[in-house]
Design a protein around this motif. Structure first.
Motif, PDB file in Angstrom:
ATOM      1  N   ARG A  68       0.826  -1.207   0.000  1.00 42.15           N
ATOM      2  CA  ARG A  68       0.000   0.000   0.000  1.00 42.15           C
ATOM      3  C   ARG A  68       0.858   1.253   0.000  1.00 42.15           C
ATOM      4  N   LEU A  69       1.907   1.266   0.796  1.00 43.83           N
ATOM      5  CA  LEU A  69       2.774   2.443   0.851  1.00 43.83           C
ATOM      6  C   LEU A  69       3.463   2.689  -0.491  1.00 43.83           C
ATOM      7  N   GLY A  70       3.902   1.633  -1.148  1.00 38.62           N
ATOM      8  CA  GLY A  70       4.526   1.787  -2.461  1.00 38.62           C
ATOM      9  C   GLY A  70       3.544   2.309  -3.493  1.00 38.62           C
ATOM     10  N   ALA A  71       2.353   1.731  -3.503  1.00 34.10           N
ATOM     11  CA  ALA A  71       1.328   2.178  -4.455  1.00 34.10           C
ATOM     12  C   ALA A  71       0.899   3.605  -4.154  1.00 34.10           C
ATOM     13  N   GLN A  72       0.825   3.950  -2.881  1.00 31.45           N
ATOM     14  CA  GLN A  72       0.435   5.302  -2.493  1.00 31.45           C
ATOM     15  C   GLN A  72       1.506   6.307  -2.916  1.00 31.45           C
ATOM     16  N   PHE A  73       2.758   5.954  -2.790  1.00 28.46           N
ATOM     17  CA  PHE A  73       3.843   6.830  -3.223  1.00 28.46           C
ATOM     18  C   PHE A  73       3.741   7.098  -4.722  1.00 28.46           C
ATOM     19  N   ILE A  74       3.529   6.040  -5.495  1.00 27.86           N
ATOM     20  CA  ILE A  74       3.401   6.195  -6.945  1.00 27.86           C
ATOM     21  C   ILE A  74       2.199   7.074  -7.290  1.00 27.86           C
ATOM     22  N   ALA A  75       1.077   6.859  -6.604  1.00 26.30           N
ATOM     23  CA  ALA A  75      -0.125   7.654  -6.868  1.00 26.30           C
ATOM     24  C   ALA A  75       0.109   9.125  -6.550  1.00 26.30           C
ATOM     25  N   VAL A  76       0.764   9.413  -5.448  1.00 26.19           N
ATOM     26  CA  VAL A  76       1.025  10.805  -5.076  1.00 26.19           C
ATOM     27  C   VAL A  76       1.962  11.466  -6.084  1.00 26.19           C
ATOM     28  N   VAL A  77       2.982  10.754  -6.516  1.00 22.30           N
ATOM     29  CA  VAL A  77       3.901  11.306  -7.524  1.00 22.30           C
ATOM     30  C   VAL A  77       3.141  11.610  -8.812  1.00 22.30           C
ATOM     31  N   LEU A  78       2.256  10.722  -9.240  1.00 22.49           N
ATOM     32  CA  LEU A  78       1.480  10.956 -10.453  1.00 22.49           C
ATOM     33  C   LEU A  78       0.538  12.152 -10.303  1.00 22.49           C
ATOM     34  N   ILE A  79      -0.099  12.268  -9.150  1.00 26.16           N
ATOM     35  CA  ILE A  79      -1.020  13.391  -8.922  1.00 26.16           C
ATOM     36  C   ILE A  79      -0.274  14.715  -8.900  1.00 26.16           C
ATOM     37  N   VAL A  80       0.863  14.755  -8.219  1.00 25.41           N
ATOM     38  CA  VAL A  80       1.653  15.988  -8.157  1.00 25.41           C
ATOM     39  C   VAL A  80       2.200  16.339  -9.537  1.00 25.41           C
ATOM     40  N   THR A  81       2.633  15.332 -10.289  1.00 23.07           N
ATOM     41  CA  THR A  81       3.119  15.573 -11.644  1.00 23.07           C
ATOM     42  C   THR A  81       2.009  16.129 -12.521  1.00 23.07           C
ATOM     43  N   TYR A  82       0.832  15.560 -12.409  1.00 21.49           N
ATOM     44  CA  TYR A  82      -0.317  16.054 -13.184  1.00 21.49           C
ATOM     45  C   TYR A  82      -0.615  17.520 -12.827  1.00 21.49           C
ATOM     46  N   ALA A  83      -0.671  17.817 -11.541  1.00 24.08           N
ATOM     47  CA  ALA A  83      -0.967  19.193 -11.105  1.00 24.08           C
ATOM     48  C   ALA A  83       0.116  20.158 -11.566  1.00 24.08           C
ATOM     49  N   TRP A  84       1.362  19.735 -11.486  1.00 28.84           N
ATOM     50  CA  TRP A  84       2.468  20.601 -11.889  1.00 28.84           C
ATOM     51  C   TRP A  84       2.438  20.870 -13.395  1.00 28.84           C
ATOM     52  N   LEU A  85       2.211  19.822 -14.181  1.00 30.19           N
ATOM     53  CA  LEU A  85       2.154  20.007 -15.638  1.00 30.19           C
ATOM     54  C   LEU A  85       0.975  20.876 -16.063  1.00 30.19           C
ATOM     55  N   ARG A  86      -0.155  20.732 -15.409  1.00 26.80           N
ATOM     56  CA  ARG A  86      -1.337  21.533 -15.774  1.00 26.80           C
ATOM     57  C   ARG A  86      -1.192  22.982 -15.321  1.00 26.80           C
ATOM     58  N   SER A  87      -0.452  23.244 -14.251  1.00 36.50           N
ATOM     59  CA  SER A  87      -0.288  24.620 -13.793  1.00 36.50           C
ATOM     60  C   SER A  87       0.662  25.403 -14.696  1.00 36.50           C
ATOM     61  N   ARG A  88       1.495  24.690 -15.448  1.00 32.45           N
ATOM     62  CA  ARG A  88       2.444  25.345 -16.342  1.00 32.45           C
ATOM     63  C   ARG A  88       1.801  25.783 -17.656  1.00 32.45           C
ATOM     64  N   GLY A  89       0.606  25.297 -17.907  1.00 29.27           N
ATOM     65  CA  GLY A  89      -0.051  25.760 -19.105  1.00 29.27           C
ATOM     66  C   GLY A  89      -0.497  24.638 -19.934  1.00 29.27           C
TER      67      GLY A  89
END
Length: 67
Positions: free
Chosen positions: A46-67
């Motif tokens: 669960r911790l490994g999957a949660q880490f991957i999910a958080v990285v994907l969510i943060v990456t998505y938010a970061w890419l969308r905030s850039r334009g």
């Protein structure tokens, strides 16, 4: 948003985390030998999957905030 592959991947990763969490809660509630043998392994998964999910969510938010 629903057609963005990164969003879909992050959503699927979040659902996988939820499934692992529910499985762990179910085995904990049932108790017994299976829980004694596998509780820590389920938590690590669960911790490994949660880490991957958080990285994907943060990456998505970061890419969308850039334009």
């Amino acid at each position: 948003m629903l057609t963005d592959p990164l969003f879909i991947t992050a959503a699927i990763a979040s659902l996988i985390v939820l499934a692992i969490l529910m499985f762990g809660i179910g085995s904990f509630a049932k108790g017994g030998e299976f829980n004694k043998r596998n509780a820590n392994k389920i938590m690590r998964w669960r911790l490994g999957a949660q880490f991957i999910a958080v990285v994907l969510i943060v990456t998505y938010a970061w890419l969308r905030s850039r334009g």
